[in-house]
Each structure stands twice: as structure tokens, then as C-alpha cells.
Design a protein around this motif. Structure first.
Motif, PDB file in Angstrom:
ATOM      1  N   GLY A 100     -66.212  39.233 -13.399  1.00  0.00           N
ATOM      2  CA  GLY A 100     -64.936  38.865 -12.778  1.00  0.00           C
ATOM      3  C   GLY A 100     -64.012  38.373 -13.884  1.00  0.00           C
ATOM      4  N   SER A 101     -62.711  38.421 -13.620  1.00  0.00           N
ATOM      5  CA  SER A 101     -61.787  38.005 -14.690  1.00  0.00           C
ATOM      6  C   SER A 101     -61.797  36.484 -14.858  1.00  0.00           C
ATOM      7  CB  SER A 101     -60.375  38.517 -14.411  1.00  0.00           C
ATOM      8  OG  SER A 101     -59.889  38.013 -13.200  1.00  0.00           O
ATOM      9  N   LYS A 102     -62.199  35.764 -13.814  1.00  0.00           N
ATOM     10  CA  LYS A 102     -62.242  34.306 -13.900  1.00  0.00           C
ATOM     11  C   LYS A 102     -63.245  33.865 -14.970  1.00  0.00           C
ATOM     12  CE  LYS A 102     -62.522  30.487 -10.581  1.00  0.00           C
ATOM     13  NZ  LYS A 102     -62.946  30.144  -9.212  1.00  0.00           N
ATOM     14  N   TYR A 126     -52.709  29.878 -11.029  1.00  0.00           N
ATOM     15  CA  TYR A 126     -54.101  29.990 -10.598  1.00  0.00           C
ATOM     16  C   TYR A 126     -54.922  28.955 -11.392  1.00  0.00           C
ATOM     17  CZ  TYR A 126     -58.536  32.444  -9.705  1.00  0.00           C
ATOM     18  OH  TYR A 126     -59.812  32.772  -9.337  1.00  0.00           O
ATOM     19  N   ASN A 176     -49.980  34.779  -9.437  1.00  0.00           N
ATOM     20  CA  ASN A 176     -50.592  34.026  -8.352  1.00  0.00           C
ATOM     21  C   ASN A 176     -50.329  32.556  -8.687  1.00  0.00           C
ATOM     22  OD1 ASN A 176     -52.153  32.803  -6.439  1.00  0.00           O
ATOM     23  ND2 ASN A 176     -54.119  33.419  -7.318  1.00  0.00           N
ATOM     24  N   ASP A 204     -52.989  37.477 -17.803  1.00  0.00           N
ATOM     25  CA  ASP A 204     -53.829  37.739 -16.631  1.00  0.00           C
ATOM     26  C   ASP A 204     -53.122  38.763 -15.756  1.00  0.00           C
ATOM     27  OD1 ASP A 204     -55.168  37.725 -14.224  1.00  0.00           O
ATOM     28  OD2 ASP A 204     -55.435  35.560 -14.151  1.00  0.00           O
ATOM     29  N   TYR A 207     -53.382  41.417 -10.735  1.00  0.00           N
ATOM     30  CA  TYR A 207     -52.701  42.128  -9.636  1.00  0.00           C
ATOM     31  C   TYR A 207     -51.972  43.374 -10.120  1.00  0.00           C
ATOM     32  CZ  TYR A 207     -54.256  38.144  -7.153  1.00  0.00           C
ATOM     33  OH  TYR A 207     -55.087  37.204  -6.612  1.00  0.00           O
ATOM     34  N   SER A 235     -59.049  42.864 -13.244  1.00  0.00           N
ATOM     35  CA  SER A 235     -60.089  42.545 -12.278  1.00  0.00           C
ATOM     36  C   SER A 235     -60.283  43.699 -11.316  1.00  0.00           C
ATOM     37  CB  SER A 235     -59.642  41.308 -11.498  1.00  0.00           C
ATOM     38  OG  SER A 235     -60.466  41.121 -10.381  1.00  0.00           O
ATOM     39  N   SER A 237     -61.581  42.978  -8.402  1.00  0.00           N
ATOM     40  CA  SER A 237     -61.692  42.270  -7.119  1.00  0.00           C
ATOM     41  C   SER A 237     -60.647  42.712  -6.103  1.00  0.00           C
ATOM     42  CB  SER A 237     -61.572  40.765  -7.339  1.00  0.00           C
ATOM     43  OG  SER A 237     -62.603  40.308  -8.172  1.00  0.00           O
ATOM     44  N   LYS A 238     -59.391  42.776  -6.542  1.00  0.00           N
ATOM     45  CA  LYS A 238     -58.313  43.098  -5.613  1.00  0.00           C
ATOM     46  C   LYS A 238     -58.051  44.598  -5.603  1.00  0.00           C
ATOM     47  CE  LYS A 238     -58.502  38.800  -5.697  1.00  0.00           C
ATOM     48  NZ  LYS A 238     -57.763  37.668  -6.062  1.00  0.00           N
ATOM     49  N   ARG A 246     -68.068  40.721  -8.676  1.00  0.00           N
ATOM     50  CA  ARG A 246     -67.837  40.025  -9.946  1.00  0.00           C
ATOM     51  C   ARG A 246     -67.742  41.001 -11.111  1.00  0.00           C
ATOM     52  NH1 ARG A 246     -65.186  37.712  -8.740  1.00  0.00           N
ATOM     53  NH2 ARG A 246     -65.171  36.078 -10.285  1.00  0.00           N
TER      54      ARG A 246
HETATM   55  C1  LIG Z   1     -54.325  35.515 -11.068  1.00  0.00           C
HETATM   56  C2  LIG Z   1     -55.785  35.632 -10.840  1.00  0.00           C
HETATM   57  N1  LIG Z   1     -56.584  35.787 -11.888  1.00  0.00           N
HETATM   58  C3  LIG Z   1     -57.909  35.914 -11.739  1.00  0.00           C
HETATM   59  C4  LIG Z   1     -58.496  35.869 -10.498  1.00  0.00           C
HETATM   60  C5  LIG Z   1     -59.988  35.961 -10.405  1.00  0.00           C
HETATM   61  O1  LIG Z   1     -60.391  37.233 -10.133  1.00  0.00           O
HETATM   62  P1  LIG Z   1     -61.880  37.687 -10.333  1.00  0.00           P
HETATM   63  O2  LIG Z   1     -62.425  37.924  -8.976  1.00  0.00           O
HETATM   64  O3  LIG Z   1     -61.785  38.936 -11.149  1.00  0.00           O
HETATM   65  O4  LIG Z   1     -62.620  36.629 -11.065  1.00  0.00           O
HETATM   66  C6  LIG Z   1     -57.715  35.708  -9.374  1.00  0.00           C
HETATM   67  C7  LIG Z   1     -58.347  35.629  -8.044  1.00  0.00           C
HETATM   68  O5  LIG Z   1     -57.791  35.243  -7.067  1.00  0.00           O
HETATM   69  C8  LIG Z   1     -56.318  35.574  -9.553  1.00  0.00           C
HETATM   70  O6  LIG Z   1     -55.518  35.394  -8.505  1.00  0.00           O
END
Ligand SMILES: Cc1ncc(COP(=O)(O)O)c(C=O)c1O
Length: 405
Positions: A100-102, A126, A176, A204, A207, A235, A237-238, A246
Motif C-alpha cells: 500500500g502507498s501508506k 492525509y 485528500n 502522493d 488518486y 496506490s 487501493s482506489k 495492500r
Molecule cells: C492521499 C492518500 N494517500 C495514501 C493513501 C493510502 O493508500 P494505500 O491503501 O495505498 O495505503 C490514501 C488512502 O486513503 C490516501 O487518501
């Protein structure tokens, strides 16, 4: 007993307070419409799930995987950047897969930060953008979010008045929670400034593919020479509705990617191989899955803006992301975003994210996530209309909850 040094630097999650209230309301039988967390509700496309299921049957995939990502996955990410942004990346030296990018962002902070290093961070933003660095011993200096003509002067001011000189600047567009989108010209100015002043840029781009109006969001790496100073996080994820899987990436400057890769090699063995193979297939797909996801959020956005406006709450239409950044109606602004969010749960059965959870400059707003279907979003608007009407007639309702604090 005193709290541990690192834990003391992590305040209790503001969102938890709304979540607790939501849980209690649900336990009492309330049908809470949850527009709070940015947790995609759409299923991962079937072809990606099928790929995972096929691959997982091969026992060779059950061993430890590759921390920096299997070669095919990094090649697929390079192909995506070439196709989407016209940016050429070396999968060996300029790309690392992350959990995941987090995780990638937090471990990049860990990799590059010395105690006391100053990092310029948007506010509101975020939370991991700030707390990744705070956990790593860094010091945050808040920056404005709007990517407008005042940004570079604000950046100059921040750099001039920071001691020591900032190590890095964090950018997040589409943003975000604010949904601001940056142009390539904006990135050009920021890259030129960062190069001149020797400042790292961490962008980041979670999106990248969730956009509705105007041109698709650019990558900062499209700016010639950006690879000298910048790393970008994306990411799955979205984009592919794969939040639980992840899977994300960091790409860009070789020295920074090498630092992150090194730290990760001590921490993890990479995502489960079947996930990496399925993610590769997703990235190499024809783009129709992504288009479908984008379409769903687009329709929900239109429904939300329209239905909430008819309920008496004017919310600017976000051009990208899965969020609306909604100014708290005038009557309630004095309450602050946390109390207003609690009120919405208690009196309208709607959960949103209080803006204060994204930083002090977010307190006049709440973030509304487009993670319920159109029917539920319309229902949320009807509930809110009823609530706004009753609060207008009996403002005492509003004060009561705040006074209980
Ligand atoms: C701006 C931003 N960066 C990173 C993430 C984390 O994404 P990931 O699921 O890839 O860890 C989010 C998730 O909401 C986000 O809004």
C-alpha cells in the motif's frame, strides 16, 4: 506510567470518536449511512480476483516473496507510467512495490529522516503525511494546500524561516481531503524551486485515476528533471478497488528509491506473491476496470452534490478523488468539525470525517466519502435536510450536545 516516546507523538485518532458514536448508534438499531472512512465499497474486478485464485494454487507462490516487488510487477508499473504520463522509468532502479502507498510513504520517512529534520507538509492532509515523519523524529512545518499563485511565495517563506533548512516537501494532488488538483505548470514551478534549494519532493498520487472533470491529473515526474529530486507514490487501493490487498508503489529518484528499498529489505518480504501477480495483471489490463470505477464515483459525486444542495447544503463538486470537502453550514461552524460530525451521527444517522482530523486548518470542514451507493447518498441528503430544518427551528438541540463535552 509515562507513555512511550513514539506513542506520545501519536495523538488518539480523531476519527475514532466519530466511529465510537457510530458503533453505539448502530448497536441501538440506527441505520447509519457511513460516508466517513475513505474505504472503497466496490468489489475488486473479477478478473483480478480470478487471477489471485489461480496463482494461489501453485505452492511455489507460498514462499517468501520479493520485498521490492517481483520483476514483472515493477515492469508493469513502468509500463503504466509510460502509457499514462509519458514518463520512462527503470524498473530496476526507479521503482519499488510497497504494501500500500501508506506503508511506502511511512518507510520513506523512516529511511530519509534524521532527528529534527524539518518537513513541509500540507495542512489539512492525509494523516500519514505528517505522522510518518513525526514517528521518524522529524519536525513538521505546515504548508497551504491550494496549488495556486501564492504557493511558491509561501514555500519561499517557509524555507527562509525554517531552521534547519527543510529536508523535504510533501505534495498530494488530487488532495485528500480537499480534492484540489495540481497542474503540470504548478509542478514545474515547484520542481524548479526544489532543485535550486536542494529539497526532496514526495508526491502522493493515490488518486491519479479518480478524476471527473478536466484533464487527467498529471504526475510530477512529467516535469523534465523531476527525477533529480522527486519520488511519487501511487496506490492500487482506489484505482482498482483493492484497498485490502495492500499494494502500492514508490517511483522516481534512484537514491530515494534505493533508501526505501534498503529499509524495506530489513522489514518485509513483500506482498504475498499471488497478490503481486494479480496486481501485475491488473496494471497490464485494458483500462476498462479503471474506467468503470471512475464512472461509479463520478455518478455518486453528481448525486451527492445535487441532493445535498437540495437539502440546503451547498458543497463544491470535487473534480477528483472520492471525497467532497464540505464547508460546515454557517449555523454550525462555531461548533467545530468534530462536534458537528457527532451531531450528524446522532441527529441525521450520517457519518462523515471531521476536518480537524486532517489538521488544524481543516476545522471548518467535514469530508464526505463517496463510499455508499447512490440510493444511500440520496437517503443521507434527506436525513440531513430533516436535521437542518429541525435545527433551524430549535437551535437548542445543537447546543445541547456540545455542552455535554
Ligand atoms: C492521499 C492518500 N494517500 C495514501 C493513501 C493510502 O493508500 P494505500 O491503501 O495505498 O495505503 C490514501 C488512502 O486513503 C490516501 O487518501
Amino acid at each position: 506510567m509515562e507513555e512511550f516516546h513514539k506513542v506520545r507523538r501519536l495523538p488518539p485518532y480523531v476519527f475514532e470518536q466519530v466511529n465510537r458514536l457510530k458503533g453505539a448508534a448502530r448497536a441501538n438499531g440506527a441505520d447509519i449511512i457511513d460516508l466517513g472512512m475513505g474505504n472503497p465499497d466496490l468489489p475488486t474486478p473479477k478478473s483480478i480476483v480470478d487471477k489471485l485464485c489461480d496463482v494461489v494454487r501453485d505452492p511455489r507462490t507460498h514462499r517468501y516473496s520479493s520485498s521490492r516487488g517481483i520483476p514483472g510487477l515493477r515492469r508493469a508499473q513502468a509500463a503504466y507510467y509510460a502509457r499514462r504520463f509519458g514518463v520512462k522509468l527503470d524498473p530496476e532502479r526507479q521503482i519499488v512495490a510497497t504494501l500500500g502507498s501508506k506503508e511506502g510513504f511511512a518507510n520513506m520517512a523512516q529511511a530519509i529522516t534524521a532527528p529534527g529534520d524539518v518537513v513541509l507538509c500540507p495542512n489539512p492532509t492525509y494523516p500519514i503525511h505528517a505522522f510518518g515523519f513525526i514517528m521518524s523524529g522529524g519536525v513538521i512545518r505546515s504548508m497551504k494546500v491550494e496549488p495556486d499563485n501564492d504557493f511558491i511565495p509561501a514555500l519561499e517563506r517557509a524555507v527562509r524561516h525554517s531552521i534547519p533548512k527543510p529536508l523535504a516537501l510533501i505534495l498530494n494532488y488530487p488532495s485528500n481531503p480537499t480534492a484540489h488538483v495540481a497542474s503540470l505548470d504548478f509542478y514545474k514551478d515547484v520542481v524548479a524551486y526544489a532543485k535550486k534549494n536542494d529539497i526532496i519532493i514526495l508526491s502522493d498520487l493515490a488518486y491519479a485515476e479518480i478524476y471527473f472533470d478536466g484533464a487527467p491529473p498529471p504526475s510530477i515526474l512529467q516535469v523534465p528533471g523531476a527525477l533529480d529530486v522527486a519520488v511519487e507514490f501511487t496506490s492500487m487501493s482506489k484505482t482498482f478497488s483493492m484497498p485490502g490487498w495492500r499494494m502500492g508503489f514508490a517511483v522516481g529518484n534512484e537514491r530515494l528509491i534505493a533508501a526505501l528499498t534498503r529499509v524495506k529489505s530489513y522489514l518485509d518480504y513483500g506482498a504475498f506473491t499471488p497478490i503481486q501477480v494479480a496486481a501485475t495483471a491488473a496494471l497490464n489490463g485494458d483500462g476498462s476496470d479503471v474506467e468503470e470505477v471512475r464512472g461509479v464515483y463520478h455518478r455518486r459525486r453528481d448525486v451527492m452534490v445535487d441532493a445535498f444542495a437540495r437539502a440546503g447544503w451547498q458543497i463544491p463538486a470535487p473534480a477528483a478523488t472520492m471525497f467532497a470537502w464540505a464547508p460546515i453550514p454557517e449555523t454550525f461552524r462555531h461548533l467545530g468539525s468534530l462536534e458537528f460530525s457527532k451531531l450528524l451521527v446522532e441527529k441525521a444517522d450520517v457519518a462523515v470525517a471531521p476536518g480537524i482530523g486532517f489538521g488544524e486548518h481543516g476545522d471548518d470542514f467535514v469530508r464526505i466519502a463517496l463510499v455508499e451507493n447512490e440510493h444511500r447518498i440520496r437517503q443521507a441528503a434527506r436525513n440531513i435536510k430533516r436535521f437542518l430544518g429541525s435545527a433551524g427551528e430549535a437551535p437548542d438541540n445543537v447546543v445541547a450536545l456540545n455542552a455535554r463535552r
